[in-house]
Design an enzyme around this catalytic site. Structure first.
Site, PDB file in Angstrom:
ATOM      1  CE1 TYR A  54      -3.477   2.794   0.911  1.00 33.23           C
ATOM      2  CE2 TYR A  54      -1.905   3.385   2.626  1.00 33.23           C
ATOM      3  CZ  TYR A  54      -3.033   3.681   1.874  1.00 33.23           C
ATOM      4  OH  TYR A  54      -3.701   4.864   2.066  1.00 33.23           O
TER       5      TYR A  54
ATOM      6  CE  LYS B 215      -3.344   6.266  -1.061  1.00 37.05           C
ATOM      7  NZ  LYS B 215      -4.261   7.200  -1.770  1.00 37.05           N
TER       8      LYS B 215
END
Length: 251
Positions: A157, A161
Site C-alpha cells: 500500500y 501511495k
C-alpha cells in the site's frame, strides 16, 4: 471560478463516496451551495452520497467512474466537465486491502496498484488537460503519510501511495506555468470506512478534520500539507532514521 476568499462554485469528487471528499464538499457548501459532480461506480452508496450533498442545497450529479478501467477515464472526465467549468477537483479514491495478501497474491497486488497508482496517474493527466483548456482550476490529491517511508507492515500500500504522491508533486511543478494549482494532502490514520476495524493510530483524524485542512490549504495556495500538521515533523524524523533502527519500530 474560486472567489476572492477561496470559495469555489463547483467541485468534482473522483471517488464520490470517499468520506474525506464528502466532508470537504460539505465544508465548502457551508459557505454557499455548489455544483458538485460525484464520480464513482454506480451503487446505493453513490446515490446516498448524492442525497447527502443535496441536503446542503447544492446541485449534485453523478457520472460513472471505474478506477480499474483506464480506457473509460477520458469519457468520465468529458462528462464531468461537460456541464461547465470545475473549480476544484479532488482525487480521493483508493484501497487499503489486506496487507499480507497484497504481497503474496498477484491479483490482489495488481488491483491495488491499478487503483492506487495507475488510475490516479491517468485521471491526473486528463484533469491537467481539462484545466489547462478552461484556464483555471485546482487539483487536490489525497495521498498518505504511508508513502513517505514505506513500512514492512503495509509496504505494498505504501509503495502505491509513494508513486501517486510523486506524480502529483511533479504535476504541481508541470502545471505551475499555466496557473493551475495542485495541493497534495498527506493524511495519517483517518477514522473512515476504509480504516474501519483497524486499531486507531496516534494522531488519528476524522474526515471532517482532514476536510478543514484541505479547505484551508487550498485557500492559502499550499502545495503540500500533512493531516494533522504534526505529521510533517514525525515523518521528517522517520525518513532519516537508519534502516536498522527503523525496522525495530513497533508498527
Amino acid at each position: 471560478m474560486i472567489d476572492a476568499v477561496g470559495n469555489p462554485q463547483s467541485l468534482l469528487l473522483l471517488g464520490g463516496t470517499s468520506d474525506i471528499a464528502l466532508a470537504t464538499a460539505e465544508r465548502y457548501a457551508r459557505e454557499r451551495p455548489l455544483r458538485i459532480v460525484l464520480a464513482a461506480r454506480p451503487s446505493d452508496r453513490l446515490e446516498a452520497a448524492a442525497e447527502r450533498l443535496r441536503e446542503t442545497g447544492s446541485t449534485v450529479t453523478t457520472v460513472p467512474f471505474d478506477a480499474r478501467k483506464p480506457e473509460t477515464h477520458a469519457e468520465t472526465l468529458d462528462k464531468a466537465f461537460g456541464e461547465g467549468d470545475i473549480d476544484i477537483s479532488i482525487v480521493a479514491f483508493g484501497m487499503l486491502g489486506d496487507q499480507e495478501k497484497l504481497w503474496t497474491d498477484v491479483s490482489a497486488a495488481q488491483e491495488m496498484a491499478e487503483i492506487n497508482y495507475v488510475a490516479p496517474v491517468t485521471v491526473g493527466v486528463l484533469l491537467a488537460e481539462h484545466l489547462r483548456k478552461q484556464g483555471h482550476g485546482h487539483i487536490v490529491a489525497l495521498s498518505s503519510v504511508a508513502g513517505e517511508r514505506v513500512r514492512r507492515s503495509n509496504f505494498a500500500y505504501g509503495s502505491s501511495k509513494a508513486g501517486m504522491d510523486g506524480f502529483y508533486t511533479g504535476l504541481t511543478e508541470a502545471l505551475r506555468p499555466s496557473g493551475i494549482k495542485v495541493t497534495v494532502v498527506r493524511p495519517g490514520h483517518v477514522k473512515s470506512k476504509m480504516t474501519e476495524g483497524l486499531k486507531e493510530a496516534p494522531l488519528a483524524q476524522t474526515p471532517e478534520q482532514v476536510a478543514e485542512i484541505v479547505v484551508n490549504s487550498v485557500r492559502k495556495g499550499r502545495e503540500l500539507v500533512w493531516a494533522p500538521a504534526q505529521f510533517r515533523y514525525v515523518m521528517s524524523v522517520l525518513r532519516h532514521l537508519p534502516r536498522a533502527v527503523f525496522r525495530r519500530l513497533p508498527f
